[in-house]
Design an enzyme around this catalytic site. Structure first.
Site, PDB file in Angstrom:
ATOM      1  N   LYS A  13      -6.979 -37.796 -57.319  1.00  0.00           N
ATOM      2  CA  LYS A  13      -7.195 -38.168 -55.907  1.00  0.00           C
ATOM      3  C   LYS A  13      -8.519 -38.917 -55.728  1.00  0.00           C
ATOM      4  CE  LYS A  13      -6.976 -33.912 -54.258  1.00  0.00           C
ATOM      5  NZ  LYS A  13      -6.718 -33.147 -55.500  1.00  0.00           N
ATOM      6  N   ARG A  88      -6.395 -28.217 -47.069  1.00  0.00           N
ATOM      7  CA  ARG A  88      -6.081 -27.489 -48.299  1.00  0.00           C
ATOM      8  C   ARG A  88      -5.133 -26.327 -48.046  1.00  0.00           C
ATOM      9  NH1 ARG A  88      -9.732 -29.782 -51.990  1.00  0.00           N
ATOM     10  NH2 ARG A  88     -10.099 -28.418 -53.748  1.00  0.00           N
ATOM     11  N   ARG A 127     -13.150 -33.767 -67.758  1.00  0.00           N
ATOM     12  CA  ARG A 127     -13.812 -34.674 -66.817  1.00  0.00           C
ATOM     13  C   ARG A 127     -15.324 -34.643 -66.991  1.00  0.00           C
ATOM     14  NH1 ARG A 127     -11.175 -33.992 -60.871  1.00  0.00           N
ATOM     15  NH2 ARG A 127     -12.450 -32.118 -60.795  1.00  0.00           N
ATOM     16  N   ARG A 160     -18.671 -30.870 -64.121  1.00  0.00           N
ATOM     17  CA  ARG A 160     -18.759 -30.100 -62.879  1.00  0.00           C
ATOM     18  C   ARG A 160     -18.704 -28.615 -63.185  1.00  0.00           C
ATOM     19  NH1 ARG A 160     -14.565 -32.236 -58.351  1.00  0.00           N
ATOM     20  NH2 ARG A 160     -14.198 -30.000 -58.155  1.00  0.00           N
ATOM     21  N   ARG A 171      -8.351 -22.495 -59.568  1.00  0.00           N
ATOM     22  CA  ARG A 171      -8.136 -23.611 -58.634  1.00  0.00           C
ATOM     23  C   ARG A 171      -6.677 -24.042 -58.628  1.00  0.00           C
ATOM     24  NH1 ARG A 171     -12.115 -27.694 -60.906  1.00  0.00           N
ATOM     25  NH2 ARG A 171     -11.428 -29.070 -59.242  1.00  0.00           N
TER      26      ARG A 171
HETATM   27  P1  AMP Z   1     -12.586 -30.647 -54.904  1.00  0.00           P
HETATM   28  O1  AMP Z   1     -13.753 -31.500 -55.216  1.00  0.00           O
HETATM   29  O2  AMP Z   1     -11.716 -31.221 -53.799  1.00  0.00           O
HETATM   30  O3  AMP Z   1     -11.786 -30.263 -56.119  1.00  0.00           O
HETATM   31  O4  AMP Z   1     -13.167 -29.272 -54.303  1.00  0.00           O
HETATM   32  C1  AMP Z   1     -14.011 -28.440 -55.071  1.00  0.00           C
HETATM   33  C2  AMP Z   1     -14.131 -27.085 -54.387  1.00  0.00           C
HETATM   34  O5  AMP Z   1     -14.691 -27.242 -53.085  1.00  0.00           O
HETATM   35  C3  AMP Z   1     -12.817 -26.349 -54.165  1.00  0.00           C
HETATM   36  O6  AMP Z   1     -12.393 -25.617 -55.298  1.00  0.00           O
HETATM   37  C4  AMP Z   1     -13.186 -25.444 -52.991  1.00  0.00           C
HETATM   38  O7  AMP Z   1     -13.973 -24.341 -53.411  1.00  0.00           O
HETATM   39  C5  AMP Z   1     -14.085 -26.351 -52.165  1.00  0.00           C
HETATM   40  N1  AMP Z   1     -13.304 -27.139 -51.187  1.00  0.00           N
HETATM   41  C6  AMP Z   1     -13.145 -28.495 -51.161  1.00  0.00           C
HETATM   42  N2  AMP Z   1     -12.382 -28.866 -50.126  1.00  0.00           N
HETATM   43  C7  AMP Z   1     -12.034 -27.728 -49.482  1.00  0.00           C
HETATM   44  C8  AMP Z   1     -11.231 -27.441 -48.334  1.00  0.00           C
HETATM   45  N3  AMP Z   1     -10.610 -28.413 -47.649  1.00  0.00           N
HETATM   46  N4  AMP Z   1     -11.098 -26.147 -47.970  1.00  0.00           N
HETATM   47  C9  AMP Z   1     -11.726 -25.153 -48.629  1.00  0.00           C
HETATM   48  N5  AMP Z   1     -12.467 -25.335 -49.725  1.00  0.00           N
HETATM   49  C10 AMP Z   1     -12.631 -26.626 -50.149  1.00  0.00           C
END
Ligand code: AMP
Length: 213
Positions: A13, A88, A127, A160, A171
């Site tokens: 994404k 989410r 990554r 990360r 996740r």
């Molecule tokens: P991402 O970079 O989108 O993979 O997000 C990394 C982490 O940030 C996730 O595993 C969640 O802990 C938190 N996070 C990101 N977006 C959301 C969201 N919309 N709702 C809740 N937690 C989020």
């Protein structure tokens, strides 16, 4: 044009969003990036979010909904925006619908990037990101010329915190349990645009632009 990019962690994404924003001239709004930025700055919100992020759990809805509400009202969003990693879960999607209703806006397309779950673990744990310019790499599929060093700016590459195997597994489970129901949610609204997420970055980009028109 207001777009949501949906798909499991590791579907690509973020990679696709950063190319799509150039083509469509709209900003990418990544809640994950916003939370990581808050964490880097050491704000109370960032420190609170870290507890959830480290476990691969979702940060409380009120936090992310507040961030998105503020962000989509910034001047650079007047032509539209691309939401990456938000919503989410169904309650975030409902909150988004209600906030957009108040602002007389709507989501036009929900692009769902589909990747078989067996592929995701390897994609995520490999990554790497540049600490200086944010460029993304993958140790197998898109390695830098020199190990650990960014091709573009010679910055240091890092993994990360939440891309280790244990957190990645959580996740992926959170995606299955909480985020996947959004496929049905947006399909019922007639907005779902499924895209095959297996192939080269260019192939996937063309598939997405084809469905966005
Ligand atoms: P991402 O970079 O989108 O993979 O997000 C990394 C982490 O940030 C996730 O595993 C969640 O802990 C938190 N996070 C990101 N977006 C959301 C969201 N919309 N709702 C809740 N937690 C989020």
């Amino acid at each position: 044009m207001n777009i949501i990019l949906l798909g499991p962690p590791g579907a690509g994404k973020g990679t696709q969003a950063s190319r799509l924003i150039d083509k469509y001239g709209i900003p990418q709004i990544s809640t994950g990036d916003m939370l990581r930025a808050a964490l880097k700055e050491g704000t109370p919100l960032g420190l609170e979010a870290k507890k959830f992020m480290d476990q691969g759990a979702l940060v409380p809805d009120t936090v992310v909904i507040g961030l998105v509400k503020e962000r989509i009202q910034k001047p650079d969003c007047t032509k539209g925006y691309m939401l990456d990693g938000f919503p989410r879960n169904v309650s975030q999607a409902e909150a988004l619908d209600s906030m957009l209703g108040d602002l007389s806006q709507k989501i036009d397309h929900v692009v769902c990037i589909e990747v078989p779950s067996e592929e995701l673990l390897g994609r995520l744990t490999g990554r790497r990101t540049c600490r200086s310019c944010g460029a993304g790499y993958h140790i197998r599929f898109d390695p830098p010329k020199k190990d650990g060093t960014c091709d573009k700016c010679a910055g240091e590459l890092y993994q990360r915190d939440d891309d280790n195997e244990a957190t990645v597994s959580s996740r992926l489970k959170v995606y299955d349990d909480q985020t996947k129901p959004l496929i049905d949610y947006y399909s019922k609204q007639g907005k779902l645009r499924p895209v095959n997420g297996v192939g080269s970055m260019d192939e996937i980009f063309s598939r997405i632009t084809a469905v966005l028109g």
